[in-house]
Design a protein around this motif. Structure first.
Motif, PDB file in Angstrom:
ATOM      1  N   GLY A 219      71.609  78.707 102.251  1.00 23.94           N
ATOM      2  CA  GLY A 219      70.881  77.454 102.195  1.00 23.94           C
ATOM      3  C   GLY A 219      69.402  77.760 102.122  1.00 23.94           C
ATOM      4  N   GLY A 220      68.631  76.810 101.650  1.00 19.14           N
ATOM      5  CA  GLY A 220      67.187  77.051 101.621  1.00 19.14           C
ATOM      6  C   GLY A 220      66.503  76.313 100.505  1.00 19.14           C
TER       7      GLY A 220
ATOM      8  N   GLY B   1      73.216  80.991 112.237  1.00 16.90           N
ATOM      9  CA  GLY B   1      72.586  81.756 111.174  1.00 16.90           C
ATOM     10  C   GLY B   1      71.271  82.374 111.617  1.00 16.90           C
ATOM     11  N   VAL B   2      70.469  81.608 112.350  1.00 17.85           N
ATOM     12  CA  VAL B   2      69.180  82.112 112.834  1.00 17.85           C
ATOM     13  C   VAL B   2      69.395  83.237 113.844  1.00 17.85           C
TER      14      VAL B   2
ATOM     15  N   LEU C  31      68.442  80.705 104.414  1.00 15.79           N
ATOM     16  CA  LEU C  31      69.270  80.928 105.592  1.00 15.79           C
ATOM     17  C   LEU C  31      70.661  81.333 105.132  1.00 15.79           C
ATOM     18  N   ALA C  32      71.088  82.516 105.534  1.00 13.89           N
ATOM     19  CA  ALA C  32      72.415  83.021 105.190  1.00 13.89           C
ATOM     20  C   ALA C  32      73.388  82.666 106.304  1.00 13.89           C
ATOM     21  N   PHE C  33      74.554  82.161 105.921  1.00 13.25           N
ATOM     22  CA  PHE C  33      75.561  81.756 106.876  1.00 13.25           C
ATOM     23  C   PHE C  33      76.696  82.776 106.928  1.00 13.25           C
TER      24      PHE C  33
ATOM     25  N   TRP D 276      63.571  87.475 109.542  1.00 11.26           N
ATOM     26  CA  TRP D 276      63.673  87.484 110.991  1.00 11.26           C
ATOM     27  C   TRP D 276      64.873  88.324 111.437  1.00 11.26           C
ATOM     28  N   ALA D 277      64.712  89.006 112.549  1.00  8.38           N
ATOM     29  CA  ALA D 277      65.755  89.896 113.071  1.00  8.38           C
ATOM     30  C   ALA D 277      66.794  89.107 113.875  1.00  8.38           C
TER      31      ALA D 277
END
Length: 215
Positions: free
Chosen positions: A181-182, A153-154, A173-175, A207-208
C-alpha cells in the motif's frame, strides 16, 4: 529468520443494531447495490456511534504493543499534535516509541467522532473511518481490519517514507501477505517536511522492525 512475533487478538466489538428512519435495520457495508449510493448520502452521517468499538480495539492494541515490543508508552493530549491532518477533535492521545532507534513511532489519537487517527513515522496519518459518511458505508470491523494490518506492517519493518527533491512526500507499506500500500502523502507543512527529510535521510532502507521485549 527472527523470532516470531505474537499476533494481536482483537477484543469482541460491541454488538448493536442500527435502524433507518422507517425502523428497519441498517446493514452497513452492504447498503448500496449496483447503482451506488444516492447523491445525498455523501452529506449524511448516520449512527456514528457504530465506530465506538474502534476505541476498544485501539486500547487493546496499545496494551499488546507495550507487552510485545521493547517500547515506551506515554499518554498526553499534546501528542495529538503529531497528526498532520486538520479538522480532527482529539479526546486522548497515546504515543508509542520503540527503543530501536530506526523503528517508526506510532501515535494513537482517539477522536470524538468517535474514531481513531494513527500517526506513523515522520509524516503519515491513517484515519479510521476514512470518511464515515453514509455513501462510504464503512464499518468498525473493516476499519479495525485495516488498522491492525497497518500496525503489524509498521512493527514488522515494512514501512518506508520519502521526500523527493521537489518536496513531494510519499510512503509505502508492505503487508504480510506480500501486498503493498502507499502513494503520495497529503500536504505536509514546510517545517515538518524539513524535519522529515532530515530523519528519513538516515533510513535509506526504510524504518526498521520494532525490537521485541525480553521475555
Amino acid at each position: 529468520m527472527g523470532e516470531p512475533v505474537e499476533r494481536f487478538v482483537r477484543p469482541a466489538l460491541p454488538a448493536a443494531v442500527f435502524h433507518d428512519d422507517d425502523g428497519g435495520p441498517i446493514h452497513y457495508s452492504e447498503r448500496w447495490g449496483a447503482d451506488g449510493a444516492p447523491s445525498d448520502a455523501c452529506s449524511r452521517v448516520s449512527s456514528p456511534e457504530r465506530f465506538t468499538g474502534l476505541h476498544l480495539v485501539a486500547d487493546a492494541l496499545i496494551d499488546y504493543l507495550a507487552k510485545t515490543f521493547d517500547a515506551d508508552v506515554d499518554s498526553a493530549q499534546e501528542y495529538a499534535g503529531d497528526l498532520l491532518r486538520h479538522g480532527i477533535t482529539p479526546v486522548r492521545a497515546v504515543r508509542i516509541t520503540p527503543r530501536g532507534r530506526d523503528a517508526a513511532p506510532l501515535t494513537f489519537v482517539f477522536t470524538d467522532f468517535p474514531g481513531l487517527a494513527v500517526h506513523a513515522g515522520a509524516q503519515q496519518d491513517f484515519i479510521y473511518p476514512a470518511c464515515g459518511c453514509d455513501a462510504c458505508d464503512e464499518t468498525a470491523e473493516r476499519c479495525a481490519d485495516e488498522l491492525e494490518r497497518v500496525v503489524r506492517g509498521v512493527t514488522l519493518g515494512g514501512f518506508r517514507e520519502w521526500v523527493d527533491p521537489g518536496g513531494n512526500a510519499g510512503m509505502r507499506l508492505a503487508f504480510e501477505d506480500g501486498s503493498m500500500g502507499g502513494g503520495n502523502t497529503g500536504p505536509v507543512p514546510e517545517d515538518r517536511l524539513e524535519n522529515a527529510r532530515a530523519r528519513l535521510a538516515q533510513l535509506p532502507g526504510g524504518w526498521a522492525p520494532w525490537p521485541l521485549r525480553a521475555k
